[in-house]
Design a protein around this motif. Sequence first.
Motif, PDB file in Angstrom:
ATOM      1  N   VAL A  32       0.833  -1.207   0.000  1.00  0.00           N
ATOM      2  CA  VAL A  32       0.000   0.000   0.000  1.00  0.00           C
ATOM      3  C   VAL A  32       0.867   1.256   0.000  1.00  0.00           C
ATOM      4  O   VAL A  32       0.600   2.234  -0.723  1.00  0.00           O
ATOM      5  CB  VAL A  32      -0.952  -0.020   1.210  1.00  0.00           C
ATOM      6  CG1 VAL A  32      -1.699   1.307   1.328  1.00  0.00           C
ATOM      7  CG2 VAL A  32      -1.955  -1.157   1.091  1.00  0.00           C
ATOM      8  N   VAL A  36       0.851   4.141  -2.941  1.00  0.00           N
ATOM      9  CA  VAL A  36       0.588   5.549  -2.632  1.00  0.00           C
ATOM     10  C   VAL A  36       1.808   6.412  -2.958  1.00  0.00           C
ATOM     11  O   VAL A  36       1.701   7.502  -3.519  1.00  0.00           O
ATOM     12  CB  VAL A  36       0.183   5.696  -1.152  1.00  0.00           C
ATOM     13  CG1 VAL A  36       0.036   7.173  -0.775  1.00  0.00           C
ATOM     14  CG2 VAL A  36      -1.126   4.958  -0.886  1.00  0.00           C
ATOM     15  N   THR A  40       2.377   9.824  -5.507  1.00  0.00           N
ATOM     16  CA  THR A  40       2.545  11.162  -4.939  1.00  0.00           C
ATOM     17  C   THR A  40       4.007  11.599  -4.802  1.00  0.00           C
ATOM     18  O   THR A  40       4.329  12.776  -5.037  1.00  0.00           O
ATOM     19  CB  THR A  40       1.883  11.219  -3.561  1.00  0.00           C
ATOM     20  OG1 THR A  40       2.485  10.226  -2.703  1.00  0.00           O
ATOM     21  CG2 THR A  40       0.390  10.939  -3.666  1.00  0.00           C
TER      22      THR A  40
END
Length: 221
Positions: A32, A36, A40
């Motif tokens: 995860v 993410v 970003t």
Amino acid sequence: MTESSPTRDPARMPPWLFRTIAGAVAAVVLVVAYLVGSVTLPSLWAKAVVGQLGGQPGNSVPLGMFYGFTFTFAPLLLAWQCRRRRLPKAARVALAATAVVLTIPNLLTLGVMYGGGPTAVDARALWLTEANWFGTWSQIFMLCGAVCAVAGIALGRTWLRRGREVRMLKAAQSRGRGNPGVDAPKAAGAARAAQPGTPDVSGAQAPDSRGAETAHESPAP
């Protein structure tokens, strides 16, 4: 009287099951975090680097040299210190965690340079216009930092080993000067044994001395 064997608590989780669950949870968290971060972090890192240039693209060269060398050289040295068993376990864990944290800037740079996602592509486009040489010089000095770290570790080990040998030699010499009576007979015996044709005086006199003592102690007839 027989000793009763300890009973296992049925409510307690077996160690293998605990390790399996902990590993699965850690793997999910890492996946995860990667997903993410890949969306970003490249854009954030590219903008952070451009913001440090002060509007002068020429500053991307020394900035890339600094990030590439520092955040490769320092983590490798810290990771090498983790192998020292004299350090407490908590200290070694802290050193390892610090080494991993210090590699993040270079990992982000590599993610921007070689990432295939749309965020990485946009970050590379930003660097091409605002910080064209940052990625190239950062990668060059990553290699320089790794080579210098390996060379420093090798030289440090050689220096420490030479220091131990010198200390052992000095300790042996000081013991020899402090006990001259113990080492002198050994040195004399070794010198006599090295000379050809020299009889072993100590071995030849031993039976005569014992025979003389026996004759002296035996009663007269």
